[in-house]
Motif scaffolding. Structure first.
Motif, short mmCIF file in Angstrom:
data_model
loop_
_atom_site.label_atom_id
_atom_site.label_comp_id
_atom_site.label_asym_id
_atom_site.label_seq_id
_atom_site.Cartn_x
_atom_site.Cartn_y
_atom_site.Cartn_z
N ALA A 112 0.83 -1.20 0.00
CA ALA A 112 0.00 0.00 0.00
C ALA A 112 0.87 1.25 0.00
O ALA A 112 0.55 2.24 -0.67
CB ALA A 112 -0.94 -0.01 1.20
N TYR A 181 -6.60 -2.47 -7.44
CA TYR A 181 -6.25 -1.48 -6.42
C TYR A 181 -4.90 -0.80 -6.66
O TYR A 181 -4.65 0.26 -6.08
CB TYR A 181 -6.26 -2.13 -5.04
N LEU A 205 -6.06 1.75 1.65
CA LEU A 205 -5.71 0.77 0.63
C LEU A 205 -5.31 -0.56 1.27
O LEU A 205 -5.74 -1.63 0.82
CB LEU A 205 -4.57 1.30 -0.24
N SER A 206 -4.53 -0.49 2.32
CA SER A 206 -4.14 -1.72 3.00
C SER A 206 -5.36 -2.45 3.56
O SER A 206 -5.46 -3.68 3.44
CB SER A 206 -3.16 -1.40 4.13
#
Length: 214
Positions: A112, A181, A205-206
């Motif tokens: 991320a 992503y 995001l993670s």
């Protein structure tokens, strides 16, 4: 030693100052090209425009890169890598934590952060190429290469994850998720567009990757 005619061999002369000057010129051209491609678009920017912005002659730009398409490719490469060194992204120090992480969650945290770094450098350039692909065949070809490279990166991350344990989805689906992503457009939308702090983007995001994969 002698040359093919029997005389003494001529040593190739290398001037570090000249080489450094040439590198600075290339960097000035790449910087100018990036700014113009992003601001005006690829199609609306000529090599003469780039040369004028970089403060060099048009033949200098052509001699260094050969074509506008090659210059665009260099702009993309440097936006992704952060410099002009011929080192693959996966071998960069800032990517190394993805391989060094001891657990799956740590791998996704590290990745991320990589996506945030690349987004900050390359989101505008990615969007420039995507738009140019609609009208310029050379840009369309480059865009497809960029999409493919993102998928190769996703596969590399998934392989690292599966080396540490099972995933909640099968491998091809996991690659699809990571590929979705790792698009710099997410950075552009949330950080540039909505004003998210970079650390908030990394955390989001993670968490999305963890939820989808683990």
């Amino acid at each position: 030693m002698s040359d093919v005619k029997g005389g003494p061999a001529r040593r190739r002369y290398r001037s570090p100052l000249r080489e450094e000057s040439a590198r600075r010129t290339r960097q000035a051209v790449v910087t100018a090209a990036r700014e113009l491609f992003v601001a005006r678009g690829y199609a609306a920017t000529s090599l003469a425009d780039v040369a004028a912005a970089a403060g060099v002659a048009r033949p200098t730009v052509f001699a260094a890169f050969g074509s506008k398409a090659a210059l665009l490719h260099q702009v993309v490469d440097e936006a992704l890598a952060g410099d002009d060194e011929p080192v693959p992204v996966a071998e960069r120090p800032w990517f190394r934590p993805v391989f060094e992480a001891a657990g799956q969650e740590a791998v996704l945290d590290a990745y991320a952060r990589v996506a945030e770094l690349i987004g900050a450098r390359a989101a505008q350039v990615f969007e420039t190429v995507r738009r140019a692909a609609d009208a310029a065949p050379e840009a369309a070809e480059l865009w497809q290469t960029m999409v493919g490279n993102r998928r190769a990166g996703a596969r590399m991350v998934v392989e690292r994850l599966t080396s540490l344990g099972p995933l909640a989805v099968e491998t091809d689906r996991a690659i699809d998720v990571v590929w979705f992503y790792n698009d710099p457009a997410h950075y552009a939308a949330l950080v540039t567009g909505c004003g998210w702090p970079p650390d908030a983007f990394v955390a989001w995001l993670s968490s999305q990757l963890r939820q989808a994969l683990l």
